[in-house]
Design a protein around this motif. Structure first.
Motif, PDB file in Angstrom:
ATOM      1  N   LYS A  36     -11.821   4.390 -10.480  1.00 55.44           N
ATOM      2  CA  LYS A  36     -11.809   5.758 -10.076  1.00 55.44           C
ATOM      3  C   LYS A  36     -10.633   6.533  -9.703  1.00 55.44           C
ATOM      4  O   LYS A  36      -9.737   5.786  -8.830  1.00 55.44           O
ATOM      5  N   GLY A  37     -10.785   7.847  -9.369  1.00 54.42           N
ATOM      6  CA  GLY A  37      -9.833   8.491  -8.931  1.00 54.42           C
ATOM      7  C   GLY A  37      -8.656   9.157  -9.593  1.00 54.42           C
ATOM      8  O   GLY A  37      -7.521   9.691  -8.883  1.00 54.42           O
ATOM      9  N   PHE A  38      -8.571   9.206 -10.877  1.00 53.21           N
ATOM     10  CA  PHE A  38      -7.368   9.834 -11.588  1.00 53.21           C
ATOM     11  C   PHE A  38      -7.529  11.271 -11.579  1.00 53.21           C
ATOM     12  O   PHE A  38      -8.388  11.734 -11.372  1.00 53.21           O
ATOM     13  N   LYS A  39      -6.285  11.921 -11.577  1.00 52.26           N
ATOM     14  CA  LYS A  39      -6.136  13.351 -11.665  1.00 52.26           C
ATOM     15  C   LYS A  39      -5.381  13.825 -12.922  1.00 52.26           C
ATOM     16  O   LYS A  39      -4.262  13.062 -13.104  1.00 52.26           O
ATOM     17  N   PHE A  94      -2.123   8.851 -10.660  1.00 47.94           N
ATOM     18  CA  PHE A  94      -2.938   7.764 -10.284  1.00 47.94           C
ATOM     19  C   PHE A  94      -3.511   7.878  -9.089  1.00 47.94           C
ATOM     20  O   PHE A  94      -3.020   8.637  -8.115  1.00 47.94           O
ATOM     21  N   PRO A  95      -4.701   7.121  -8.920  1.00 49.74           N
ATOM     22  CA  PRO A  95      -5.475   7.122  -7.494  1.00 49.74           C
ATOM     23  C   PRO A  95      -4.595   6.716  -6.567  1.00 49.74           C
ATOM     24  O   PRO A  95      -3.630   5.942  -6.577  1.00 49.74           O
ATOM     25  N   THR A 115      -2.808   3.641  -5.217  1.00 49.10           N
ATOM     26  CA  THR A 115      -3.450   2.406  -5.023  1.00 49.10           C
ATOM     27  C   THR A 115      -3.669   1.551  -6.420  1.00 49.10           C
ATOM     28  O   THR A 115      -4.002   0.469  -6.357  1.00 49.10           O
ATOM     29  N   ILE A 116      -3.119   2.125  -7.345  1.00 46.91           N
ATOM     30  CA  ILE A 116      -3.120   1.470  -8.649  1.00 46.91           C
ATOM     31  C   ILE A 116      -1.766   1.526  -9.312  1.00 46.91           C
ATOM     32  O   ILE A 116      -1.344   2.777  -9.165  1.00 46.91           O
ATOM     33  N   TRP A 117      -1.141   0.499 -10.014  1.00 44.90           N
ATOM     34  CA  TRP A 117       0.312   0.461 -10.536  1.00 44.90           C
ATOM     35  C   TRP A 117      -0.001   0.106 -11.749  1.00 44.90           C
ATOM     36  O   TRP A 117      -0.817  -0.715 -11.998  1.00 44.90           O
TER      37      TRP A 117
END
Length: 93
Positions: free
Chosen positions: A29-32, A44-45, A57-59
């Motif tokens: 969750k949380g992509f833009k 990315f989030p 928070t995600i790589w």
């Protein structure tokens, strides 16, 4: 992977928020989708740290980032095209 949910709009440079569902069943969750100088790209989030800086928070490796961008752009443009087609549609009443 596929887009699980996408909310389109205009929040400054952000054009859409979306979640990704992986083939293994994870939902991230949380992509833009951001309108940058060179066009749209995926952010990315991230979370704000103690210094007020935002940290991802995600790589992911470049190939995976490119794939996420491709999937998001296809989904975003598909919905834009279908909503434009609906605007041209004659409603019989």
């Amino acid at each position: 992977m596929k887009i699980d949910r996408m909310n389109k709009g205009s929040w400054g440079k952000v054009r859409a928020y979306f979640d990704l569902k992986t083939e293994e069943g994870f939902t991230l969750k949380g992509f833009k989708l951001i309108d940058g100088i060179s066009g749209l790209f995926v952010g990315f989030p991230s979370q704000k740290d103690q210094d007020g800086e935002y940290r991802d928070t995600i790589w992911a490796e470049k190939e995976l980032k490119d794939r996420v961008t491709e999937v998001a752009m296809r989904h975003y443009e598909q919905d834009i095209v279908s909503s434009d087609a609906m605007d041209d549609e004659v409603i019989p009443f």
